[in-house]
Write an enzyme that holds these catalytic residues in place. Structure first.
Site, PDB file in Angstrom:
ATOM      1  N   GLY A 106       0.832  -1.384  -0.195  1.00 15.07           N
ATOM      2  CA  GLY A 106       0.020   0.622  -0.513  1.00 15.07           C
ATOM      3  C   GLY A 106       0.692   1.694   0.015  1.00 15.07           C
ATOM      4  O   GLY A 106       0.341   2.433   0.047  1.00 15.07           O
ATOM      5  N   ASP A 150      -1.773   8.563  -5.724  1.00 12.71           N
ATOM      6  CA  ASP A 150      -1.113   7.850  -5.490  1.00 12.71           C
ATOM      7  C   ASP A 150       0.428   8.516  -6.501  1.00 12.71           C
ATOM      8  O   ASP A 150       1.071   9.230  -6.169  1.00 12.71           O
ATOM      9  CB  ASP A 150      -0.915   6.541  -6.169  1.00 12.71           C
ATOM     10  CG  ASP A 150      -1.683   5.661  -5.034  1.00 12.71           C
ATOM     11  OD1 ASP A 150      -2.196   6.417  -4.163  1.00 12.71           O
ATOM     12  OD2 ASP A 150      -2.206   5.051  -5.125  1.00 12.71           O
TER      13      ASP A 150
HETATM   14  C1  GLA Z   1      -5.502   3.612  -3.982  1.00 12.88           C
HETATM   15  C2  GLA Z   1      -5.373   3.965  -4.837  1.00 12.88           C
HETATM   16  C3  GLA Z   1      -6.256   5.345  -4.696  1.00 12.88           C
HETATM   17  C4  GLA Z   1      -6.455   5.969  -3.322  1.00 12.88           C
HETATM   18  C5  GLA Z   1      -6.713   5.136  -1.925  1.00 12.88           C
HETATM   19  C6  GLA Z   1      -7.370   4.809  -0.720  1.00 12.88           C
HETATM   20  O1  GLA Z   1      -4.352   3.648  -3.009  1.00 12.88           O
HETATM   21  O2  GLA Z   1      -5.087   3.566  -5.972  1.00 12.88           O
HETATM   22  O3  GLA Z   1      -6.326   6.358  -5.440  1.00 12.88           O
HETATM   23  O4  GLA Z   1      -8.230   5.670  -3.867  1.00 12.88           O
HETATM   24  O5  GLA Z   1      -6.190   3.267  -2.468  1.00 12.88           O
HETATM   25  O6  GLA Z   1      -6.667   6.322  -0.680  1.00 12.88           O
END
Ligand code: GLA
Length: 334
Positions: A106, A150
């Site tokens: 993540g 991101d």
């Molecule tokens: C993932 C997605 C982002 C966002 C996050 C939650 O990382 O790629 O666009 O939605 O989850 O905040």
């Protein structure tokens, strides 16, 4: 025909607060971190060929590419998605990928790869346009309807700053991080972010918006018109999370780290109860971290269903994990 070797590096990101708000045009507060995907190699004519130190299979395809979702191995779909979105602007490239961002944590290893590939294939657009290109590439290559957070954190990072991003305006307000803090990331368990669970959250937020209008503008009091209790809770998370991002930015600016930490814990609880993207293991990790001396707050970060927690602490606190620094955006290396 090949040219001189080139290197590009692209940071991962950690989100301090504001999760699952970006795809409804809400507020997020990530920072690019000192863990990188690096691509080294040379421009070539009409093909892309990349080896990775983390993957056994090579990615190889000819340009132009029109069906990135069919490329094998799967990591190649992120690469091919970018090439497909760049269309005839993409140069060929032959090189190696290395990565110090843990995969499945993540911390946006996918966005870092996409942005590094865009640079390697010769993208010269603005950080916002590059982020949008890579966001489309992710959807096109692997079918995840992700928001822009991101990719934008990776293309726009600023050393020693976190970024308040308005995902509707695509505007970025840097907030200087105080010197006397520590930001620590703990990798708890490999993320099981199935694109189906993520896509389900995206469509639940859309369902809420059909009833109350854009969630980025909605008030908590207007959500009572939503009768479906699941949709109501999803919407309540988004609306309250947007407010927590505003408050967190203000508290960070004032140096009120105690209140900032409390907002992180509230954010985590909302992701757990209302958005249901946490897990018992993540909750336990947040509870343990939050009770350590010198810790202001902790929360899960990113898409959820596992991954990392992020901890805000006093500079002197002793906490397990990786201390991360806020760094500059993805770039070509000299
Ligand atoms: C993932 C997605 C982002 C966002 C996050 C939650 O990382 O790629 O666009 O939605 O989850 O905040």
């Amino acid at each position: 025909m090949s040219e001189a070797p080139l290197s590009f590096h692209s940071p991962g990101r950690v989100n301090l607060i504001g999760d699952h708000t970006d795809y409804t045009g809400g507020l997020v507060l990530p920072m690019a971190i000192d863990r990188y995907t690096t691509i080294r190699g040379s421009r070539t004519k009409n093909s892309v060929r990349l080896r990775s130190e983390n993957e056994s299979e090579i990615v190889e395809f000819d340009l132009p590419i029109s069906s990135p979702e069919k490329v094998s191995p799967i990591w190649g779909r992120y690469v091919a998605g970018v090439a497909a979105e760049m269309q005839n602007r993409a140069h060929g490239f032959d090189g190696e990928v290395s990565c110090t961002i843990p995969i499945g944590a993540g911390l946006s290893s996918s966005a870092a790869l996409e942005v590094a590939v865009a640079l390697a294939l010769g993208d010269t657009s603005t950080p916002v346009e590059r982020a949008k290109l890579c966001q489309r590439a992710e959807f096109r290559g692997v079918g995840v309807p992700c928001g822009i957070m991101d990719q934008l954190a990776v293309t726009s990072g600023i050393r020693d700053h976190a970024l308040v991003i308005d995902c509707h305006e695509l505007s970025i307000s840097p907030v200087r991080l105080p010197n006397d803090i520590k930001i620590v990331v703990q990798f708890i368990v490999e993320r099981k972010l199935k694109s189906s669970s993520y896509a389900e959250r995206v469509s639940q937020c859309k369902a809420a918006e059909e009833i109350v209008g854009p969630l980025r503008l909605a008030l908590l009091s207007s959500l009572t018109n939503i009768t479906d209790q699941t949709i109501f809770r999803r919407a309540r998370h988004v609306v309250s999370e947007n407010q927590r991002v505003r408050d967190f930015a203000e508290m960070l600016g004032k140096g009120d780290l105690k209140s900032a930490g409390q907002l992180m814990i509230e954010s985590h609880n909302s992701l757990d109860h209302d958005f249901e993207t946490s897990t018992p293991q993540m909750n336990a990790a947040v509870a343990t971290a939050s009770s350590q001396p010198g810790v202001f707050g902790a929360r899960m970060t990113g898409g959820g269903f596992g991954g990392c927690i992020v901890i805000l602490a006093d500079a002197t606190a002793k906490i397990d994990g990786w201390q991360v620094r806020a760094v500059n955006a993805a770039t070509k290396l000299d």
